[in-house]
Every structure is written in structure tokens, then in C-alpha cells.
Design a protein around this motif. Sequence first.
Motif, PDB file in Angstrom:
ATOM      1  N   LEU A  79      11.993  -1.481 -22.787  1.00 44.03           N
ATOM      2  CA  LEU A  79      11.339  -2.792 -22.780  1.00 44.03           C
ATOM      3  C   LEU A  79      11.608  -3.528 -21.470  1.00 44.03           C
ATOM      4  N   ALA A  80      12.848  -3.463 -20.996  1.00 43.47           N
ATOM      5  CA  ALA A  80      13.194  -4.143 -19.745  1.00 43.47           C
ATOM      6  C   ALA A  80      12.431  -3.550 -18.568  1.00 43.47           C
ATOM      7  N   ARG A  81      12.274  -2.240 -18.562  1.00 42.41           N
ATOM      8  CA  ARG A  81      11.556  -1.589 -17.466  1.00 42.41           C
ATOM      9  C   ARG A  81      10.070  -1.948 -17.500  1.00 42.41           C
ATOM     10  N   VAL A  82       9.494  -2.028 -18.691  1.00 42.89           N
ATOM     11  CA  VAL A  82       8.091  -2.444 -18.813  1.00 42.89           C
ATOM     12  C   VAL A  82       7.914  -3.846 -18.233  1.00 42.89           C
ATOM     13  N   ALA A  83       8.824  -4.756 -18.588  1.00 43.31           N
ATOM     14  CA  ALA A  83       8.736  -6.129 -18.076  1.00 43.31           C
ATOM     15  C   ALA A  83       8.841  -6.152 -16.557  1.00 43.31           C
ATOM     16  N   LEU A  91       3.656   4.092 -13.015  1.00 46.93           N
ATOM     17  CA  LEU A  91       5.067   3.836 -13.308  1.00 46.93           C
ATOM     18  C   LEU A  91       5.307   3.741 -14.814  1.00 46.93           C
ATOM     19  N   LEU A  92       4.387   3.088 -15.520  1.00 48.02           N
ATOM     20  CA  LEU A  92       4.523   3.009 -16.975  1.00 48.02           C
ATOM     21  C   LEU A  92       4.423   4.395 -17.604  1.00 48.02           C
ATOM     22  N   SER A  93       3.519   5.207 -17.079  1.00 47.94           N
ATOM     23  CA  SER A  93       3.319   6.539 -17.659  1.00 47.94           C
ATOM     24  C   SER A  93       4.514   7.452 -17.432  1.00 47.94           C
ATOM     25  N   GLN A  94       5.355   7.120 -16.440  1.00 51.39           N
ATOM     26  CA  GLN A  94       6.494   7.971 -16.118  1.00 51.39           C
ATOM     27  C   GLN A  94       7.754   7.630 -16.909  1.00 51.39           C
ATOM     28  N   LEU A  95       7.712   6.579 -17.713  1.00 55.08           N
ATOM     29  CA  LEU A  95       8.878   6.242 -18.524  1.00 55.08           C
ATOM     30  C   LEU A  95       9.103   7.331 -19.564  1.00 55.08           C
ATOM     31  N   ALA A 106       0.842  -1.195   0.000  1.00 54.94           N
ATOM     32  CA  ALA A 106       0.000   0.000   0.000  1.00 54.94           C
ATOM     33  C   ALA A 106       0.875   1.242   0.000  1.00 54.94           C
ATOM     34  N   GLY A 107       0.457   2.234  -0.743  1.00 55.42           N
ATOM     35  CA  GLY A 107       1.201   3.485  -0.798  1.00 55.42           C
ATOM     36  C   GLY A 107       2.210   3.553  -1.925  1.00 55.42           C
ATOM     37  N   ASP A 108       2.557   2.405  -2.528  1.00 54.23           N
ATOM     38  CA  ASP A 108       3.481   2.414  -3.658  1.00 54.23           C
ATOM     39  C   ASP A 108       2.780   2.962  -4.895  1.00 54.23           C
ATOM     40  N   PRO A 109       3.537   3.570  -5.813  1.00 51.58           N
ATOM     41  CA  PRO A 109       2.919   4.052  -7.056  1.00 51.58           C
ATOM     42  C   PRO A 109       2.286   2.891  -7.822  1.00 51.58           C
ATOM     43  N   GLU A 143      -2.438  -3.231 -22.535  1.00 48.79           N
ATOM     44  CA  GLU A 143      -2.887  -2.182 -23.455  1.00 48.79           C
ATOM     45  C   GLU A 143      -2.038  -0.923 -23.296  1.00 48.79           C
ATOM     46  N   GLN A 144      -1.741  -0.558 -22.052  1.00 47.11           N
ATOM     47  CA  GLN A 144      -0.907   0.619 -21.822  1.00 47.11           C
ATOM     48  C   GLN A 144       0.512   0.370 -22.327  1.00 47.11           C
ATOM     49  N   ALA A 145       1.004  -0.851 -22.091  1.00 51.11           N
ATOM     50  CA  ALA A 145       2.343  -1.196 -22.568  1.00 51.11           C
ATOM     51  C   ALA A 145       2.400  -1.163 -24.092  1.00 51.11           C
ATOM     52  N   SER A 146       1.297  -1.530 -24.752  1.00 53.85           N
ATOM     53  CA  SER A 146       1.258  -1.501 -26.220  1.00 53.85           C
ATOM     54  C   SER A 146       1.519  -0.094 -26.742  1.00 53.85           C
ATOM     55  N   VAL A 147       0.847   0.882 -26.146  1.00 49.89           N
ATOM     56  CA  VAL A 147       1.018   2.275 -26.572  1.00 49.89           C
ATOM     57  C   VAL A 147       2.443   2.735 -26.298  1.00 49.89           C
ATOM     58  N   LEU A 148       2.943   2.398 -25.115  1.00 48.88           N
ATOM     59  CA  LEU A 148       4.285   2.819 -24.731  1.00 48.88           C
ATOM     60  C   LEU A 148       5.337   2.213 -25.652  1.00 48.88           C
ATOM     61  N   VAL A 149       5.227   0.914 -25.912  1.00 53.18           N
ATOM     62  CA  VAL A 149       6.211   0.234 -26.760  1.00 53.18           C
ATOM     63  C   VAL A 149       6.140   0.755 -28.191  1.00 53.18           C
TER      64      VAL A 149
END
Length: 230
Positions: free
Chosen positions: A26-30, A11-15, A3-6, A152-158
Motif C-alpha cells: 500500500l505504501a509503495r502504491v501511494a 512500476l505498479l505492475s512490477q510490485l 523522460a526515460g523513467d519507468p 483502476e490499476q491500483a484497485s486490481v493490485l490492492v
Amino acid sequence: MPAGDPSPSYLLSQLRLGEQPLPEVLARVADIVRDATDGCDEAGLTLDDVDVAPASTGAMAAALDVGQRAMGEGPCAASLRSGAVEEFEVATDPRWPRFSNLARQNGLGACLAMPLLKGADTIGVLNLYSRMAGGFGTFGSLGRQAATALAEQASVLVSNAQSYAGVLQATERLRNVLTGPEDLVAQATGVLMARHGLDVVSARLRLENQARDGRGSVEATARGVVASIG
């Protein structure tokens, strides 16, 4: 996730794509998806682009990601072809015998392969690996929805990361062209034309004479002429 962690979505949106090369993104997404998914021991991300190595969070994921690409079979390979989610249980699924052997050798119990989509195209697959048999059976509908949302979010990011990497590569190729020998000679010829009121033939002859008198190459002399206007 404590609890309290982002949230993983945050986290994906902050890359920041401009601050990391594509393999690191890619490694960070995984990493983010593995940490956010109950029952997931390791994760991997394989792109449709064979020139980009799979990004994996550990030795098991790396062996299975690379193995599936080499064999052309397994849940990741199937998802990459079909654009559909693939679930795999080592103990009960007979579809891919060679992959099953590799999976047992690496201690896999279950795998969930989720396609990364760009419109109708599959640009990659996010692989979630569990050492437990039935490792993803406890997902339930809410867990599957959460995993799907992350994919889905990872798809957009990648997709954006690939586009950004392509722009950087194109820019580098253009820079190399614009600083190549022929371009330097052309620029230096133009400088001499403007500086001495010469036509193009006379300016080129002057450049060659300067190179000969200085016992250097035409390219090196041209670089010096261009640098002199800085």
C-alpha cells in the motif's frame, strides 16, 4: 516524471505481492501515484478494512488519512461510502467543517479522493493531497484520465494484495492448528500404533507412560515421537 523513467503503470505492475507484506504494498502504491501526479504533494491509501492502517507518504497525508477515518467525514470518508470521486477545496468547500479545520491545521489546499473498486464494492480510497489552493484544477481532462487509470490499476493490485494476505493468514492459522498440542498427541499416537502394532487406547497409554517415565509433558514427549520419524 523525467523522460526515460519507468512509467507509473509499469512500476505498479512490477510490485511483487509475495515479497512484501500488505502495508508495504500500500505504501509503495501511494509513493508511485504521488510521484506521477502533477500538483500532488502527498498521497495516502485507506482501505475499507479498519484493521489495516492507512498508508501515507508524509506527515500531512498521515494526519488527514487518520483524521478522516476517526471523524467519519471528509472526501476520503465520503468516497469510501459512495464509491465516487470526491474533490475538495479547503477555501471554498463547506461540506465537512471538522475536516476543514484539520486540513487547514496541516496546510492542505486541495484533495482528490479516488475510490478503489472491486466490482460494485469500494475496497479503499486513494487520496491525493496538494498544499496549493486549486492544486488539482490544472489536471484537465487528460490528467484526470491518467489519474483514473492509475486508480483502476491500483484497485486490481490492492485487491490482489488483500487476497494474498488473506491466504497467508489462513495458511498461518492452519499451520498453528496442525502443530498444536492435540494434533501432536494424535500424530504421536498414530506413530506408536504403527511402530508397535497397538490399538489407539494402548498407544495413548504408552505415550503417557513414556512422558511419566521421562518426567516430561505428554506434549513434549509427543513432539519427540513425531520428530523421531523424520
